[in-house]
Design a protein around this motif. Sequence first.
Motif, PDB file in Angstrom:
ATOM      1  N   VAL A  37      -3.179  -7.022  -9.075  1.00  0.00           N
ATOM      2  CA  VAL A  37      -3.344  -8.320  -8.417  1.00  0.00           C
ATOM      3  C   VAL A  37      -2.161  -9.201  -8.789  1.00  0.00           C
ATOM      4  N   THR A  38      -1.628  -9.873  -7.785  1.00  0.00           N
ATOM      5  CA  THR A  38      -0.528 -10.803  -8.000  1.00  0.00           C
ATOM      6  C   THR A  38      -0.800 -12.103  -7.251  1.00  0.00           C
ATOM      7  N   PHE A  39      -0.188 -13.135  -7.706  1.00  0.00           N
ATOM      8  CA  PHE A  39      -0.259 -14.418  -6.997  1.00  0.00           C
ATOM      9  C   PHE A  39       1.142 -14.899  -6.652  1.00  0.00           C
ATOM     10  N   ASP A  40       2.075 -13.946  -6.621  1.00  0.00           N
ATOM     11  CA  ASP A  40       3.464 -14.244  -6.300  1.00  0.00           C
ATOM     12  C   ASP A  40       3.933 -13.289  -5.211  1.00  0.00           C
ATOM     13  N   PRO A  41       4.079 -13.723  -3.996  1.00  0.00           N
ATOM     14  CA  PRO A  41       3.933 -15.110  -3.559  1.00  0.00           C
ATOM     15  C   PRO A  41       2.460 -15.478  -3.386  1.00  0.00           C
ATOM     16  N   PRO A  42       2.167 -16.754  -3.489  1.00  0.00           N
ATOM     17  CA  PRO A  42       0.785 -17.192  -3.291  1.00  0.00           C
ATOM     18  C   PRO A  42       0.318 -16.883  -1.864  1.00  0.00           C
ATOM     19  N   TRP A  43      -0.949 -16.557  -1.731  1.00  0.00           N
ATOM     20  CA  TRP A  43      -1.520 -16.308  -0.413  1.00  0.00           C
ATOM     21  C   TRP A  43      -1.594 -17.618   0.354  1.00  0.00           C
ATOM     22  N   ASP A  44      -1.322 -17.545   1.642  1.00  0.00           N
ATOM     23  CA  ASP A  44      -1.562 -18.682   2.530  1.00  0.00           C
ATOM     24  C   ASP A  44      -1.999 -18.141   3.887  1.00  0.00           C
ATOM     25  N   MET A  45      -2.438 -19.012   4.749  1.00  0.00           N
ATOM     26  CA  MET A  45      -3.013 -18.589   6.029  1.00  0.00           C
ATOM     27  C   MET A  45      -1.994 -17.903   6.939  1.00  0.00           C
TER      28      MET A  45
ATOM     29  N   LEU B 151       0.868  -1.171   0.000  1.00  0.00           N
ATOM     30  CA  LEU B 151       0.000   0.000   0.000  1.00  0.00           C
ATOM     31  C   LEU B 151       0.906   1.223   0.000  1.00  0.00           C
ATOM     32  N   GLU B 152       0.800   2.023  -1.043  1.00  0.00           N
ATOM     33  CA  GLU B 152       1.649   3.202  -1.175  1.00  0.00           C
ATOM     34  C   GLU B 152       0.787   4.419  -1.479  1.00  0.00           C
ATOM     35  N   VAL B 153       0.960   5.457  -0.679  1.00  0.00           N
ATOM     36  CA  VAL B 153       0.325   6.739  -0.951  1.00  0.00           C
ATOM     37  C   VAL B 153       1.431   7.673  -1.428  1.00  0.00           C
ATOM     38  N   LYS B 154       1.306   8.120  -2.651  1.00  0.00           N
ATOM     39  CA  LYS B 154       2.333   8.967  -3.257  1.00  0.00           C
ATOM     40  C   LYS B 154       2.145  10.425  -2.819  1.00  0.00           C
ATOM     41  N   PRO B 155       3.175  11.259  -2.977  1.00  0.00           N
ATOM     42  CA  PRO B 155       3.077  12.659  -2.536  1.00  0.00           C
ATOM     43  C   PRO B 155       1.888  13.421  -3.135  1.00  0.00           C
ATOM     44  N   ASN B 156       1.440  13.050  -4.313  1.00  0.00           N
ATOM     45  CA  ASN B 156       0.288  13.719  -4.929  1.00  0.00           C
ATOM     46  C   ASN B 156      -1.045  13.083  -4.518  1.00  0.00           C
ATOM     47  N   ASN B 157      -0.993  12.181  -3.529  1.00  0.00           N
ATOM     48  CA  ASN B 157      -2.163  11.475  -2.982  1.00  0.00           C
ATOM     49  C   ASN B 157      -2.727  10.400  -3.905  1.00  0.00           C
ATOM     50  N   ASP B 158      -1.995  10.033  -4.948  1.00  0.00           N
ATOM     51  CA  ASP B 158      -2.358   8.840  -5.706  1.00  0.00           C
ATOM     52  C   ASP B 158      -2.062   7.631  -4.816  1.00  0.00           C
ATOM     53  N   VAL B 159      -2.831   6.578  -5.005  1.00  0.00           N
ATOM     54  CA  VAL B 159      -2.687   5.387  -4.171  1.00  0.00           C
ATOM     55  C   VAL B 159      -2.400   4.187  -5.053  1.00  0.00           C
ATOM     56  N   TYR B 160      -1.406   3.414  -4.646  1.00  0.00           N
ATOM     57  CA  TYR B 160      -1.078   2.159  -5.332  1.00  0.00           C
ATOM     58  C   TYR B 160      -1.273   1.019  -4.346  1.00  0.00           C
ATOM     59  N   ILE B 161      -2.018   0.001  -4.784  1.00  0.00           N
ATOM     60  CA  ILE B 161      -2.264  -1.182  -3.958  1.00  0.00           C
ATOM     61  C   ILE B 161      -1.908  -2.418  -4.765  1.00  0.00           C
ATOM     62  N   LEU B 162      -1.081  -3.261  -4.166  1.00  0.00           N
ATOM     63  CA  LEU B 162      -0.777  -4.573  -4.726  1.00  0.00           C
ATOM     64  C   LEU B 162      -1.444  -5.578  -3.806  1.00  0.00           C
ATOM     65  N   MET B 163      -2.336  -6.361  -4.382  1.00  0.00           N
ATOM     66  CA  MET B 163      -3.109  -7.300  -3.564  1.00  0.00           C
ATOM     67  C   MET B 163      -3.122  -8.676  -4.193  1.00  0.00           C
TER      68      MET B 163
END
Length: 100
Positions: free
Chosen positions: A77-85, A31-43
């Motif tokens: 969206v990424t699956f690397d690394p795969p989600w686990d519990m 989760l990254e909030v850039k100085p111009n308030n743009d938001v980047y999310i990798l999930m």
Amino acid sequence: MIKQQVIDVLNDIYDPEIPVNIWELGFIYQLEVKPNNDVYILMTLTAPNCPVAESLPLEVRTRVAAIPSVGNVEVDVTFDPPWDMDKMTDAAKMELGLLY
């Protein structure tokens, strides 16, 4: 300030198959909030063939973009690394009865 508002929104978004929010599930890898308030999310999701693979990232983008003063929102969206519990918080594990 904005980062916490984004986290608050993510705490209110649920995977419909799991009664825990996506933040506590550990679906948010970056989760990254850039100085111009743009938001980047990798999930991620539980699996590539997850029934909400298209709708959940869209919901994340839409809900985060609705926060006042947030600029553009990019969700990848990424699956690397795969989600686990192991990526879940202890609170999520307790909610699901995996931790006592």
